[in-house]
Scaffold this motif. Structure first.
Motif, mmCIF file in Angstrom:
data_model
loop_
_atom_site.group_PDB
_atom_site.id
_atom_site.type_symbol
_atom_site.label_atom_id
_atom_site.label_comp_id
_atom_site.label_asym_id
_atom_site.label_seq_id
_atom_site.Cartn_x
_atom_site.Cartn_y
_atom_site.Cartn_z
ATOM 1 N N GLN A 1 80.540 121.701 103.670
ATOM 2 C CA GLN A 1 79.447 122.607 104.027
ATOM 3 C C GLN A 1 78.314 122.505 103.002
ATOM 4 O O GLN A 1 77.141 122.423 103.356
ATOM 5 C CB GLN A 1 79.961 124.055 104.083
ATOM 6 N N GLN A 2 78.685 122.511 101.710
ATOM 7 C CA GLN A 2 77.670 122.425 100.651
ATOM 8 C C GLN A 2 76.938 121.091 100.696
ATOM 9 O O GLN A 2 75.728 121.018 100.475
ATOM 10 C CB GLN A 2 78.322 122.615 99.274
ATOM 11 N N LEU A 3 77.679 120.014 100.995
ATOM 12 C CA LEU A 3 77.068 118.689 101.082
ATOM 13 C C LEU A 3 76.035 118.651 102.197
ATOM 14 O O LEU A 3 74.951 118.069 102.029
ATOM 15 C CB LEU A 3 78.150 117.634 101.339
ATOM 16 N N SER A 4 76.345 119.277 103.323
ATOM 17 C CA SER A 4 75.418 119.313 104.443
ATOM 18 C C SER A 4 74.119 120.021 104.058
ATOM 19 O O SER A 4 73.024 119.571 104.408
ATOM 20 C CB SER A 4 76.073 120.023 105.637
ATOM 21 N N VAL A 5 74.237 121.121 103.317
ATOM 22 C CA VAL A 5 73.046 121.857 102.865
ATOM 23 C C VAL A 5 72.222 120.998 101.912
ATOM 24 O O VAL A 5 70.992 120.905 102.037
ATOM 25 C CB VAL A 5 73.444 123.180 102.170
ATOM 26 N N VAL A 6 72.879 120.367 100.942
ATOM 27 C CA VAL A 6 72.174 119.530 99.957
ATOM 28 C C VAL A 6 71.438 118.390 100.649
ATOM 29 O O VAL A 6 70.275 118.093 100.336
ATOM 30 C CB VAL A 6 73.160 118.976 98.913
ATOM 31 N N ILE A 7 72.092 117.732 101.606
ATOM 32 C CA ILE A 7 71.475 116.613 102.311
ATOM 33 C C ILE A 7 70.273 117.092 103.120
ATOM 34 O O ILE A 7 69.217 116.447 103.147
ATOM 35 C CB ILE A 7 72.508 115.913 103.215
ATOM 36 N N GLY A 8 70.414 118.239 103.775
ATOM 37 C CA GLY A 8 69.294 118.800 104.519
ATOM 38 C C GLY A 8 68.106 119.108 103.626
ATOM 39 O O GLY A 8 66.956 118.808 103.967
ATOM 40 N N VAL A 9 68.372 119.683 102.453
ATOM 41 C CA VAL A 9 67.302 119.992 101.495
ATOM 42 C C VAL A 9 66.634 118.709 101.003
ATOM 43 O O VAL A 9 65.403 118.646 100.867
ATOM 44 C CB VAL A 9 67.866 120.800 100.303
ATOM 45 N N GLY B 1 66.599 117.905 108.938
ATOM 46 C CA GLY B 1 67.022 118.489 107.666
ATOM 47 C C GLY B 1 67.402 119.950 107.814
ATOM 48 O O GLY B 1 68.413 120.407 107.264
ATOM 49 N N LEU B 2 66.605 120.695 108.580
ATOM 50 C CA LEU B 2 66.911 122.110 108.832
ATOM 51 C C LEU B 2 68.232 122.265 109.584
ATOM 52 O O LEU B 2 69.009 123.185 109.315
ATOM 53 C CB LEU B 2 65.772 122.756 109.625
ATOM 54 N N LEU B 3 68.486 121.353 110.522
ATOM 55 C CA LEU B 3 69.753 121.393 111.260
ATOM 56 C C LEU B 3 70.943 121.190 110.322
ATOM 57 O O LEU B 3 71.968 121.870 110.447
ATOM 58 C CB LEU B 3 69.762 120.325 112.358
ATOM 59 N N PHE B 4 70.808 120.258 109.372
ATOM 60 C CA PHE B 4 71.886 120.028 108.411
ATOM 61 C C PHE B 4 72.088 121.248 107.512
ATOM 62 O O PHE B 4 73.217 121.591 107.168
ATOM 63 C CB PHE B 4 71.600 118.788 107.567
ATOM 64 N N ILE C 1 75.730 124.252 116.352
ATOM 65 C CA ILE C 1 74.715 124.052 115.321
ATOM 66 C C ILE C 1 75.220 124.415 113.936
ATOM 67 O O ILE C 1 75.088 123.643 112.987
ATOM 68 C CB ILE C 1 73.434 124.855 115.641
ATOM 69 N N SER C 2 75.825 125.608 113.813
ATOM 70 C CA SER C 2 76.258 126.091 112.502
ATOM 71 C C SER C 2 77.645 126.718 112.609
ATOM 72 O O SER C 2 77.785 127.952 112.663
ATOM 73 C CB SER C 2 75.241 127.108 111.958
ATOM 74 N N PRO C 3 78.708 125.877 112.659
ATOM 75 C CA PRO C 3 80.067 126.423 112.807
ATOM 76 C C PRO C 3 80.442 127.285 111.612
ATOM 77 O O PRO C 3 79.987 127.035 110.497
ATOM 78 C CB PRO C 3 80.939 125.160 112.875
ATOM 79 N N PRO C 4 81.265 128.323 111.831
ATOM 80 C CA PRO C 4 81.672 129.182 110.719
ATOM 81 C C PRO C 4 82.515 128.441 109.705
ATOM 82 O O PRO C 4 83.099 127.395 109.994
ATOM 83 C CB PRO C 4 82.486 130.292 111.411
ATOM 84 N N ASP C 5 82.579 128.988 108.498
ATOM 85 C CA ASP C 5 83.339 128.358 107.417
ATOM 86 C C ASP C 5 84.795 128.158 107.796
ATOM 87 O O ASP C 5 85.438 127.201 107.369
ATOM 88 C CB ASP C 5 83.271 129.208 106.144
ATOM 89 N N SER C 6 85.333 129.054 108.616
ATOM 90 C CA SER C 6 86.751 128.955 108.994
ATOM 91 C C SER C 6 87.037 127.668 109.740
ATOM 92 O O SER C 6 88.085 127.055 109.592
ATOM 93 C CB SER C 6 87.147 130.159 109.868
ATOM 94 N N VAL C 7 86.055 127.219 110.562
ATOM 95 C CA VAL C 7 86.220 125.962 111.302
ATOM 96 C C VAL C 7 86.285 124.797 110.335
ATOM 97 O O VAL C 7 87.099 123.890 110.460
ATOM 98 C CB VAL C 7 85.052 125.765 112.308
ATOM 99 N N ALA C 8 85.394 124.828 109.329
ATOM 100 C CA ALA C 8 85.380 123.754 108.331
ATOM 101 C C ALA C 8 86.684 123.725 107.558
ATOM 102 O O ALA C 8 87.235 122.662 107.266
ATOM 103 C CB ALA C 8 84.198 123.956 107.377
#
Length: 235
Positions: free
Chosen positions: A73-81, A202-205, A217-224
């Motif tokens: 999840q964190q990697l997805s945010v970093v890549i989007g940024v 990027g916003l989608l990531f 688009i944005s699955p909950p943390d439990s799914v991850a």
């Protein structure tokens, strides 16, 4: 998310024509036989797609390591940024941290080999040219590689990059046959769209990594967490 690779390729292919077009225009295609010329051109594209697939698999493997440690999840945010930053930050700032600068000698070797291959007419020449072409530094390819890493798996990373490559095929093929067929005004309009697409993807990531519970688009943390657990059980 995986289809964003195809979107990158389709909308960014004008950039590809500008960067890789000179190589494509110099391809030693058979001008006498239409079928041979088509086969040679497809071999060139196959070489590019093979390089992209290998890069996608490698970066997908890196992303999978993050997933195994629970950082997908964190990697997805970093890549989007990072994607958004490459569009919004001034070019002079980005040039200080250009990824390709440490690779200048390697890039020079690739260009030298490309020059040699472009003079040949062997059956495997076109695949080799395409393969080497795919290794040349390209900002749009870097964006696609970021996306491949966020896929979190070898096969998905490779597929993401193959879709990106397929998106570039129609315009690159048209350019080889028709040359500079886009008028200046239309070209400028398309170029302006590319940064917008990069920001949107990027916003989608970023949304994907935030785990907001938005379907598809944005699955909950439990799914991850369940996905990571399933990956661990497979190993």
């Amino acid at each position: 998310m995986i289809w964003s690779g195809l979107l990158f390729g389709l909308l960014g292919s004008l950039h590809c024509v500008g960067m890789c077009g000179p190589i494509a225009f110099l391809l030693p295609l058979d001008r006498q036989s239409r079928s041979k010329r088509w086969a040679q051109l497809m071999s060139y594209h196959a070489g590019r797609l093979s390089t992209y697939a290998l890069l996608g698999a490698l970066l997908g493997w890196v992303g999978q390591r993050f997933q195994l440690f629970g950082f997908q999840q964190q990697l997805s945010v970093v890549i989007g940024v990072l994607m958004i930053a490459t569009v919004l930050l001034p070019h002079r700032v980005l040039n200080r941290y250009a990824i390709s600068k440490p690779l200048y000698r390697w890039v020079g070797t690739i260009k030298g080999t490309l020059g040699t291959e472009l003079k040949k007419r062997d059956p495997g020449t076109f695949f080799t040219i395409g393969f080497l072409n795919g290794l040349l530094p390209c900002g749009l390819v870097y964006m696609a590689i970021f996306g491949a890493m966020a896929m979190g798996g070898v096969s998905y990373g490779a597929l993401y990059m193959v879709l990106f490559g397929l998106g570039t095929v129609p315009l690159m093929t048209t350019a080889v046959y028709l040359g500079n067929f886009l008028k200046g005004s239309l070209r400028k309009k398309i170029v302006k769209v590319i940064p917008v697409v990069i920001v949107l993807v990027g916003l989608l990531f970023v949304l994907r990594g935030m785990g907001l519970g938005i379907k598809f688009i944005s699955p909950p943390d439990s799914v991850a967490i369940e996905q990571v657990g399933a990956t661990h059980s497979c190993h």
